[in-house]
Design a protein around this motif. Structure first.
Motif, PDB file in Angstrom:
ATOM      1  N   TYR A   1       8.112 -31.778  49.875  1.00 14.00           N
ATOM      2  CA  TYR A   1       7.118 -31.055  49.089  1.00 14.00           C
ATOM      3  C   TYR A   1       6.879 -31.625  47.704  1.00 14.00           C
ATOM      4  O   TYR A   1       5.864 -31.344  47.092  1.00 14.00           O
ATOM      5  N   GLU A   2       7.834 -32.410  47.223  1.00  6.92           N
ATOM      6  CA  GLU A   2       7.642 -33.098  45.938  1.00  6.92           C
ATOM      7  C   GLU A   2       7.884 -34.567  46.196  1.00  6.92           C
ATOM      8  O   GLU A   2       8.988 -34.928  46.621  1.00  6.92           O
ATOM      9  N   ARG A   3       6.881 -35.388  45.963  1.00  6.50           N
ATOM     10  CA  ARG A   3       7.110 -36.814  46.200  1.00  6.50           C
ATOM     11  C   ARG A   3       6.418 -37.661  45.152  1.00  6.50           C
ATOM     12  O   ARG A   3       5.425 -37.240  44.549  1.00  6.50           O
ATOM     13  N   TYR A   4       6.993 -38.828  44.947  1.00 10.20           N
ATOM     14  CA  TYR A   4       6.355 -39.810  44.073  1.00 10.20           C
ATOM     15  C   TYR A   4       5.404 -40.643  44.921  1.00 10.20           C
ATOM     16  O   TYR A   4       5.650 -40.891  46.100  1.00 10.20           O
ATOM     17  N   VAL A   5       4.319 -41.066  44.286  1.00 16.52           N
ATOM     18  CA  VAL A   5       3.291 -41.850  44.988  1.00 16.52           C
ATOM     19  C   VAL A   5       2.992 -43.095  44.161  1.00 16.52           C
ATOM     20  O   VAL A   5       2.459 -42.962  43.050  1.00 16.52           O
ATOM     21  N   PRO A   6       3.320 -44.301  44.650  1.00 18.79           N
ATOM     22  CA  PRO A   6       4.162 -44.622  45.799  1.00 18.79           C
ATOM     23  C   PRO A   6       5.628 -44.223  45.559  1.00 18.79           C
ATOM     24  O   PRO A   6       6.035 -43.980  44.429  1.00 18.79           O
ATOM     25  N   GLY A   7       6.406 -44.239  46.648  1.00 15.75           N
ATOM     26  CA  GLY A   7       7.763 -43.707  46.644  1.00 15.75           C
ATOM     27  C   GLY A   7       8.725 -44.388  45.683  1.00 15.75           C
ATOM     28  O   GLY A   7       9.668 -43.759  45.211  1.00 15.75           O
ATOM     29  N   TYR A   8       8.499 -45.685  45.372  1.00 15.33           N
ATOM     30  CA  TYR A   8       9.464 -46.379  44.510  1.00 15.33           C
ATOM     31  C   TYR A   8       9.527 -45.787  43.104  1.00 15.33           C
ATOM     32  O   TYR A   8      10.500 -45.985  42.379  1.00 15.33           O
ATOM     33  N   TRP A   9       8.509 -44.983  42.701  1.00 13.53           N
ATOM     34  CA  TRP A   9       8.547 -44.346  41.381  1.00 13.53           C
ATOM     35  C   TRP A   9       9.708 -43.365  41.260  1.00 13.53           C
ATOM     36  O   TRP A   9      10.150 -43.034  40.166  1.00 13.53           O
ATOM     37  N   ARG A  10      10.208 -42.913  42.386  1.00 15.38           N
ATOM     38  CA  ARG A  10      11.368 -42.014  42.376  1.00 15.38           C
ATOM     39  C   ARG A  10      12.552 -42.675  41.676  1.00 15.38           C
ATOM     40  O   ARG A  10      13.250 -42.058  40.877  1.00 15.38           O
ATOM     41  N   PHE A  11      12.769 -43.971  41.975  1.00 12.34           N
ATOM     42  CA  PHE A  11      13.910 -44.693  41.381  1.00 12.34           C
ATOM     43  C   PHE A  11      13.606 -45.038  39.926  1.00 12.34           C
ATOM     44  O   PHE A  11      14.447 -44.866  39.048  1.00 12.34           O
ATOM     45  N   VAL A  12      12.373 -45.498  39.678  1.00 12.81           N
ATOM     46  CA  VAL A  12      11.991 -45.845  38.303  1.00 12.81           C
ATOM     47  C   VAL A  12      12.138 -44.619  37.409  1.00 12.81           C
ATOM     48  O   VAL A  12      12.746 -44.672  36.329  1.00 12.81           O
ATOM     49  N   MET A  13      11.624 -43.487  37.871  1.00 12.51           N
ATOM     50  CA  MET A  13      11.619 -42.289  37.026  1.00 12.51           C
ATOM     51  C   MET A  13      13.009 -41.674  36.880  1.00 12.51           C
ATOM     52  O   MET A  13      13.287 -41.007  35.897  1.00 12.51           O
ATOM     53  N   PHE A  14      13.884 -41.948  37.834  1.00  8.76           N
ATOM     54  CA  PHE A  14      15.266 -41.487  37.687  1.00  8.76           C
ATOM     55  C   PHE A  14      15.852 -42.092  36.406  1.00  8.76           C
ATOM     56  O   PHE A  14      16.473 -41.403  35.597  1.00  8.76           O
ATOM     57  N   PHE A  15      15.607 -43.395  36.215  1.00 14.22           N
ATOM     58  CA  PHE A  15      16.135 -44.069  35.019  1.00 14.22           C
ATOM     59  C   PHE A  15      15.374 -43.635  33.765  1.00 14.22           C
ATOM     60  O   PHE A  15      15.977 -43.345  32.737  1.00 14.22           O
ATOM     61  N   VAL A  16      14.057 -43.552  33.865  1.00 14.76           N
ATOM     62  CA  VAL A  16      13.265 -43.179  32.676  1.00 14.76           C
ATOM     63  C   VAL A  16      13.636 -41.768  32.210  1.00 14.76           C
ATOM     64  O   VAL A  16      13.835 -41.527  31.021  1.00 14.76           O
ATOM     65  N   ARG A  17      13.778 -40.852  33.152  1.00 11.99           N
ATOM     66  CA  ARG A  17      14.101 -39.455  32.818  1.00 11.99           C
ATOM     67  C   ARG A  17      15.485 -39.317  32.182  1.00 11.99           C
ATOM     68  O   ARG A  17      15.692 -38.550  31.271  1.00 11.99           O
ATOM     69  N   ASN A  18      16.421 -40.095  32.711  1.00 13.12           N
ATOM     70  CA  ASN A  18      17.820 -39.912  32.308  1.00 13.12           C
ATOM     71  C   ASN A  18      18.284 -40.842  31.200  1.00 13.12           C
ATOM     72  O   ASN A  18      19.432 -40.743  30.756  1.00 13.12           O
ATOM     73  N   MET A  19      17.403 -41.739  30.759  1.00 13.46           N
ATOM     74  CA  MET A  19      17.790 -42.683  29.716  1.00 13.46           C
ATOM     75  C   MET A  19      18.095 -41.929  28.419  1.00 13.46           C
ATOM     76  O   MET A  19      17.285 -41.109  27.973  1.00 13.46           O
TER      77      MET A  19
END
Ligand SMILES: NC(=O)c1ccc[n+]([C@@H]2O[C@H](COP(=O)([O-])OP(=O)(O)OC[C@H]3O[C@@H](n4cnc5c(N)ncnc54)[C@H](OP(=O)(O)O)[C@@H]3O)[C@@H](O)[C@H]2O)c1
Length: 248
Positions: A216-234
């Motif tokens: 129900y919640e997805r990144y488009v395209p999916g690889y943003w999930r990994f990028v945003m994990f780092f951006v969010r948690n930096m």
């Protein structure tokens, strides 16, 4: 199999048009909500026999949202899938100095969406089924000098959609959040293009398939999930050292 009844909100957006074309190829019937009648006419022509009607208004006129959903429901019979795709990236620096620009950013990207979600969710609850998808943005994941007013509007929608999803859980109505990365469309016409940009074709395919996925919640395209994990948690001290994140 009966054809799917689809409501596209913001139907003249480049991404929405890509998505509508895919649904049309699958045999769907499509009702369009948009702002501009001439552009909507062109979308209608491109959809051919899939086009089931349209209603045009400026979505910041939120008192018209209920009427818009009523018209769409009347034309389609009921709504299987509704996609909310409109948005506008106003000038960030202006929004920092002029409240009217900040307000307009929220009026378009957040409040007009909520005004539509209320009657849409009610309609689908009455039906006992239906899917609502909203395109938000990776910009809503962490405030950056480049676009934080727009990001704040999109990010708050992510929270709103989480709450709506939980409220409707088990009712047969499903809420989808599509957190999209940069795409080469009129919205980003002035942006320097780099590897991070996707095409309308790529993101349209992911979003149409996404409605079948139960993710129900997805990144488009999916690889943003990994990028945003780092951006969010930096941590903040590190974030401030990384110019392409903390700079204008
Ligand atoms: N492109 C990107 O890089 C990107 C990245 C992440 C998320 N997004 C989001 O993805 C969605 C689709 O964007 P896009 O790239 O396809 O943009 P686009 O081609 O520039 O389309 C924007 C759409 O929003 C509509 N709109 C703006 N203000 C409106 C208002 N007040 N009332 C009614 N409609 C209004 C526009 O209508 P008119 O045709 O009348 O102008 C147009 O249909 C948006 O929600 C956007 O915020 C885009």
């Amino acid at each position: 199999m009966t054809s799917q009844r689809i409501l596209i909100i913001g139907a003249t957006s480049a991404v929405a048009q890509g998505i509508a074309q895919r649904f049309a190829q699958e045999g769907a019937r499509i009702f369009c909500l948009a702002r501009n009648p001439e552009k909507t006419e062109a979308v209608a022509t491109s959809l051919g026999s899939a086009f089931a009607g349209s209603f045009c208004y400026d979505f910041t006129q939120t008192d018209l949202a209920s009427e818009a959903i009523t018209k769409a429901t009347a034309a389609l019979g009921s709504i299987d899938i509704a996609l909310i795709a409109h948005g506008e990236l106003l000038d960030q620096i202006e929004s920092e100095h002029d409240y009217a620009v900040a307000y307009q950013t929220f009026a378009i990207n957040q409040l007009s969406v909520i005004a539509l979600l209320i009657p849409l969710a009610e309609q689908m609850e009455q039906q006992g089924c239906g899917k609502i998808g909203v395109i938000t943005s990776v910009a809503g994941e962490r405030g950056r000098p480049r676009n934080y007013t727009y990001g704040a509007a999109k990010g708050s929608l992510n929270i709103y959609l989480q709450g709506l999803r939980s409220t409707l859980w088990g009712s047969g109505v499903e809420i989808y959040t599509f957190k999209m990365g940069p795409v080469d469309t009129p919205m980003t016409i002035d942006h320097e293009k780099n590897f991070s940009f996707s095409t309308v074709e790529q993101v349209s395919k992911i979003i149409v398939k996404g409605f079948e996925s139960k993710r129900y919640e997805r990144y488009v395209p999916g690889y943003w999930r990994f990028v945003m994990f780092f951006v969010r948690n930096m941590p903040e001290w590190l974030f401030q050292q990384v110019g392409f994140l903390s700079g204008r």
